[in-house]
Design an enzyme around this catalytic site. Structure first.
Site, PDB file in Angstrom:
ATOM      1  N   GLU A 327      61.353-149.084  42.258  1.00  0.00           N
ATOM      2  CA  GLU A 327      62.476-150.038  42.337  1.00  0.00           C
ATOM      3  C   GLU A 327      62.100-151.318  41.622  1.00  0.00           C
ATOM      4  O   GLU A 327      60.987-151.836  41.782  1.00  0.00           O
ATOM      5  CB  GLU A 327      62.783-150.439  43.788  1.00  0.00           C
TER       6      GLU A 327
HETATM    7  C1  BGC Z   1      64.792-151.754  49.358  1.00  0.00           C
HETATM    8  C2  BGC Z   1      66.232-151.554  48.954  1.00  0.00           C
HETATM    9  C3  BGC Z   1      66.902-152.912  48.816  1.00  0.00           C
HETATM   10  C4  BGC Z   1      66.203-153.673  47.717  1.00  0.00           C
HETATM   11  C5  BGC Z   1      66.779-155.058  47.430  1.00  0.00           C
HETATM   12  C6  BGC Z   1      64.097-152.857  48.604  1.00  0.00           C
HETATM   13  O1  BGC Z   1      63.278-153.559  49.470  1.00  0.00           O
HETATM   14  O2  BGC Z   1      64.103-150.542  49.268  1.00  0.00           O
HETATM   15  O3  BGC Z   1      66.835-150.745  49.916  1.00  0.00           O
HETATM   16  O4  BGC Z   1      68.258-152.820  48.591  1.00  0.00           O
HETATM   17  O5  BGC Z   1      64.867-153.862  48.075  1.00  0.00           O
HETATM   18  O6  BGC Z   1      66.602-155.884  48.518  1.00  0.00           O
END
Ligand code: BGC
EC number: 3.2.1.21
Length: 413
Positions: A327
């Protein structure tokens, strides 16, 4: 490594896209009474996979919503399992590798009320679900057992701001241990089923700095935060032991059976956090963001700090497994800011690879706007904007830009 081997992806989680009336979060945040379907991805998944395909990515990270499959303790909804398998099949048909997150923050209400993570029984109950899930889900190599277990523990057991809402350090340590026992069991199960399995967790990493550089307390807190949040889990995977420094108390140690139980390491990276000593706060800690380098803040007030990605990659490379950024993204309504954010972070990855750091993938968070934990529907992370009334998806300029980035980079190691 050529571009085609690098995983270019987008990431989402089921609950944030489709909600679920049986999940603990549905009662935690009142927004779900007004917007129970969020983006209505559960019904519109075909359209969303078309959007993924149009981006030109070769992988998609998403989660399976446990509470839809087991809305009550003794009911298993086969239809829902079939639904998620259909998504997997559609992705595979389009040459998009699925990466599945088994646990992304939410639980069925029955589980979290009867068997919260600090109880031993949570392991059996969760594993009964996971075993049956793994038996029934096919054609997936990439798995994440837990998304950000530390945030789950910090928010759910120390701060108490997310379910299950405890504020108790002892329970937190028990819960953490149980979660890692489950990670270990899932790791072994997945490898028994498929020898090509690539299994990790997604760990949130951040850069920590003192609020005031010359303040020794701020400096100490930044050091402790770094050790606690970024380093301790890495030591757990290396040594089977996690030592958690707690500010102004003795370090807590827990044995965790996860040594070597990792095929790659998933990193969620967003920001730098400044630590401020504040005697009025719990554990004397206050977190702050400030725009020191002039990259700006996101709509959620987080500092944009691409350089920090290199720092965490460097540290995580100690693990000696491939690294995947599971992410990275920005909440903003400004398309130009979103594009700059993506470019700056991909540049850092390119530079890290050129220095020999084994980075094998990048997943932008998120494909479409969605529900942001505790912030509602206004944090616009999506490459596609969502109109939450009509469920219409509207491309931001960053969608085409991300495709361009993917086509123009040719990462080699
Ligand atoms: C999480 C997501 C969240 C993103 C933005 C991460 O910590 O896995 O679910 O939407 O950050 O806050």
């Amino acid at each position: 490594m050529r571009n085609k081997d690098f995983l270019w992806g987008v990431a989402t989680s089921a609950f944030q896209l489709e909600g679920s009336p049986y999940a603990d979060w549905s009662t935690w945040d009142s927004i779900f009474s007004l917007n129970p379907k969020i983006t209505n991805h559960y019904e519109l998944y075909r359209e969303d996979i078309r959007l993924i395909k149009n981006l030109g990515v070769n992988s998609y990270r998403f989660s399976i919503e446990w509470s839809r499959i087991q809305p009550s303790e003794d009911y298993w909804n086969k239809e829902v399992v079939r639904h998620y398998q259909k998504i997997i099949n559609l992705l595979n048909e389009n040459n998009i590798k699925p990466m599945i997150t088994i646990h992304h923050f939410t639980h069925p209400v029955w589980f979290i009320t009867k068997y919260p993570w600090h109880k031993k029984k949570s392991i059996d109950k969760f594993m009964e679900y996971v075993e049956r899930l793994i038996e029934n889900i096919n054609n997936v190599d990439y798995w994440l057992t837990f998304n950000e277990p530390y945030l789950l523990i910090l928010g759910g057991y120390i701060e108490g701001c997310i379910p299950p809402g405890y504020q108790n350090l002892n329970l937190a340590l028990k819960a953490m241990k149980n979660i890692f026992i489950c990670h270990r069991q899932i790791y072994d199960l997945l490898h028994l089923k498929n020898k090509n399995s690539m299994v990790s967790i997604a760990h949130n990493m951040a850069v920590f700095a003192p609020w005031i550089k010359c303040n020794p307390f701020d400096r100490l807190l930044a050091k402790i935060a770094k050790r606690f949040y970024n380093h301790s889990i890495i030591e757990g995977f290396m040594d089977g032991k996690i030592s958690l420094p707690i500010p102004f108390r003795k370090t807590m140690e827990i044995e965790v059976p996860i040594k070597g139980k990792l095929d790659f390491f998933g990193i969620n990276y967003y920001t730098r956090v400044h630590m401020r000593f504040n005697p009025l706060r719990k554990l004397f800690i206050e977190f702050r963001h400030r725009d020191i380098d002039g990259h700006g803040l996101t709509d959620m007030g987080w500092e944009i700090y691409p350089k920090g990605l290199k720092k965490v990659l460097k540290y995580a490379s100690k693990l000696n497994v491939p690294l995947i950024i599971t992410e990275n993204g920005i909440a903003t309504k400004d398309d130009n800011k979103k594009m700059k954010f993506i470019k700056a972070h991909v540049d850092v990855i390119e530079n890290a690879i050129s220095e020999g750091i084994d980075v094998r993938g990048y997943f932008y968070w998120s494909l479409i706007d969605n529900y942001e934990w505790l912030h509602g529907l206004d944090a616009r992370f999506g490459l596609y904007r969502v109109d939450f009334k009509t469920y219409r998806r509207i491309p931001t300029k960053a969608a085409a830009f991300y495709s361009y980035i993917i086509n123009s980079r040719n990462f080699r190691s």
